[in-house]
Scaffold this motif. Sequence first.
Motif, PDB file in Angstrom:
ATOM      1  N   GLU A  48      96.559  64.313  38.700  1.00 45.64           N
ATOM      2  CA  GLU A  48      95.379  63.654  39.091  1.00 45.64           C
ATOM      3  C   GLU A  48      94.310  64.714  39.546  1.00 45.64           C
ATOM      4  O   GLU A  48      94.797  65.651  40.289  1.00 45.64           O
ATOM      5  CB  GLU A  48      95.716  62.720  40.262  1.00 45.64           C
ATOM      6  CG  GLU A  48      96.616  61.598  39.875  1.00 45.64           C
ATOM      7  CD  GLU A  48      95.735  60.617  38.780  1.00 45.64           C
ATOM      8  OE1 GLU A  48      94.685  60.551  39.102  1.00 45.64           O
ATOM      9  OE2 GLU A  48      96.556  60.095  37.951  1.00 45.64           O
ATOM     10  N   ASN A  49      93.181  64.520  39.332  1.00 39.07           N
ATOM     11  CA  ASN A  49      92.088  65.044  39.943  1.00 39.07           C
ATOM     12  C   ASN A  49      92.010  64.236  41.128  1.00 39.07           C
ATOM     13  O   ASN A  49      91.768  63.216  41.499  1.00 39.07           O
ATOM     14  CB  ASN A  49      90.685  65.048  39.374  1.00 39.07           C
ATOM     15  CG  ASN A  49      89.494  65.683  40.249  1.00 39.07           C
ATOM     16  OD1 ASN A  49      89.165  65.485  41.202  1.00 39.07           O
ATOM     17  ND2 ASN A  49      88.744  66.381  39.583  1.00 39.07           N
ATOM     18  N   LEU A  99      90.036  64.081  44.023  1.00 35.03           N
ATOM     19  CA  LEU A  99      88.723  63.491  44.589  1.00 35.03           C
ATOM     20  C   LEU A  99      88.251  62.180  43.572  1.00 35.03           C
ATOM     21  O   LEU A  99      87.776  61.420  44.059  1.00 35.03           O
ATOM     22  CB  LEU A  99      87.659  64.707  44.335  1.00 35.03           C
ATOM     23  CG  LEU A  99      88.058  65.856  45.398  1.00 35.03           C
ATOM     24  CD1 LEU A  99      87.028  66.789  45.338  1.00 35.03           C
ATOM     25  CD2 LEU A  99      88.659  65.320  46.498  1.00 35.03           C
ATOM     26  N   TYR A 100      88.694  62.470  42.236  1.00 32.33           N
ATOM     27  CA  TYR A 100      88.175  61.404  41.481  1.00 32.33           C
ATOM     28  C   TYR A 100      89.053  60.100  41.414  1.00 32.33           C
ATOM     29  O   TYR A 100      88.681  59.093  41.606  1.00 32.33           O
ATOM     30  CB  TYR A 100      88.389  61.863  39.852  1.00 32.33           C
ATOM     31  CG  TYR A 100      87.933  60.860  38.924  1.00 32.33           C
ATOM     32  CD1 TYR A 100      86.698  60.335  38.924  1.00 32.33           C
ATOM     33  CD2 TYR A 100      88.888  60.349  37.801  1.00 32.33           C
ATOM     34  CE1 TYR A 100      86.066  59.302  38.058  1.00 32.33           C
ATOM     35  CE2 TYR A 100      88.276  59.350  37.173  1.00 32.33           C
ATOM     36  CZ  TYR A 100      86.892  59.028  37.061  1.00 32.33           C
ATOM     37  OH  TYR A 100      86.448  57.796  36.115  1.00 32.33           O
ATOM     38  N   GLU A 130      87.748  58.285  44.807  1.00 31.51           N
ATOM     39  CA  GLU A 130      86.571  57.628  44.210  1.00 31.51           C
ATOM     40  C   GLU A 130      86.988  56.303  43.718  1.00 31.51           C
ATOM     41  O   GLU A 130      86.762  55.133  44.195  1.00 31.51           O
ATOM     42  CB  GLU A 130      85.738  58.019  43.260  1.00 31.51           C
ATOM     43  CG  GLU A 130      84.965  59.555  43.914  1.00 31.51           C
ATOM     44  CD  GLU A 130      84.047  60.074  42.864  1.00 31.51           C
ATOM     45  OE1 GLU A 130      83.042  60.819  43.347  1.00 31.51           O
ATOM     46  OE2 GLU A 130      84.260  60.037  41.634  1.00 31.51           O
ATOM     47  N   GLU A 131      87.850  56.252  42.520  1.00 25.57           N
ATOM     48  CA  GLU A 131      88.510  55.002  41.970  1.00 25.57           C
ATOM     49  C   GLU A 131      89.207  54.276  42.883  1.00 25.57           C
ATOM     50  O   GLU A 131      89.149  52.968  42.929  1.00 25.57           O
ATOM     51  CB  GLU A 131      89.440  55.544  40.934  1.00 25.57           C
ATOM     52  CG  GLU A 131      88.617  56.135  39.506  1.00 25.57           C
ATOM     53  CD  GLU A 131      89.731  56.333  38.470  1.00 25.57           C
ATOM     54  OE1 GLU A 131      90.675  56.498  38.610  1.00 25.57           O
ATOM     55  OE2 GLU A 131      89.164  55.878  37.248  1.00 25.57           O
ATOM     56  N   ILE A 166      83.113  61.843  49.946  1.00 27.15           N
ATOM     57  CA  ILE A 166      83.335  61.235  48.835  1.00 27.15           C
ATOM     58  C   ILE A 166      82.707  59.823  48.942  1.00 27.15           C
ATOM     59  O   ILE A 166      83.133  59.164  50.261  1.00 27.15           O
ATOM     60  CB  ILE A 166      84.716  61.257  48.249  1.00 27.15           C
ATOM     61  CG1 ILE A 166      85.148  62.696  47.805  1.00 27.15           C
ATOM     62  CG2 ILE A 166      84.760  60.202  47.116  1.00 27.15           C
ATOM     63  CD1 ILE A 166      84.327  62.808  46.635  1.00 27.15           C
TER      64      ILE A 166
END
Length: 348
Positions: free
Chosen positions: A85-86, A88-89, A92-93, A171
């Motif tokens: 996993e990223n 930070l992405y 967000e999700e 974020i």
Amino acid sequence: MKRFGTLSFGHYGPLGGGRELTARDSMLQAIDLAQGLDELGVNGIAFRVHHFARQQSAPLPLMAAIAARTERIEIGTGVIDMRYENPLYLAEEAAAVDLMSGERLALGVSRGSPETVHRGYEVFGYESDDPRGADLGREHFLRFLEAIDGVGLAERDPHSPFGGGTGLQRIEPYSPGLRSRVWWGAGTRETAEWAGRLGVNLMSSTLLTEADGRAFDVLQAEQIEAFRAAWRESGHAGEPRVSVSRSIIPITTAEERMYFGGRQDGDQIGVIDGTTSTFGKTYAAEPDVLVEQLLQDAAIQSADTLTITIPSQLGVAFNLRLMESFARYVAPALGWEPTREVAAGASA
């Protein structure tokens, strides 16, 4: 046991006899199952995440769809492999799904399970010196926690036409209570204690990387107590949640007996990732027998949430019938109180 839900491996592919369950079938059936479970008053539905396999690998879109079609049920994962996993992405999700669902996300994450490929996370662009990538999973998880805590991570551009300003920007979107709904999947006492010190919930694994001759449920109950002790010693407020997973089949029909009669077995010892491990037993019996057996399971008695692995390839109606039987004839004896009355024939 205050809550129970399901854990689906989301398998798809050939079923035999020329039949095939496609990826689309698997996801649409998951949505239908979630709706049915929501109507039954079941507390949660979760999905196992495996990359490079015919299973769920990107669960957030599926969970968003389920959120739009349900009202009460928790929507979760067990677990997302943080090596891939990223962070930070993912933050967000996860925040987006949590907000859209009305704060019903139960996000289980961990280092991840053994894979069908060798070091697949490297193909995703992440490298680790650890043979199993455990350091990478923890590093990504700590970064993810920073993001969902609202920590400023990127320097604002004072000349930006979109607001600018100075200082660090967090974020977005931000869901204030999301951290309280994050779970770490632990397969050892050490990782359980680490989760307790961090102040996240514990999702005790379906296996433990221990084997000393004692029963799986006893080892798991000790892991849970070690987690709670670490939580208390770290000074975290409130009580953490703890879930355990089991394969439980209430046998009430000839079809269930055909598939699962005689399937009950004891704990199993095996080697996984080079480590001798203990795997929990399967419970498959008539409801009155299940009640007696589950009341003797030390870990189920210690946890507040039970997650039942389901044979998702057998379809929505079959699995709803299993969960209806569990809700009506087994769960109340374990301490469960439904979110709504369980109506007879709800799985029809």
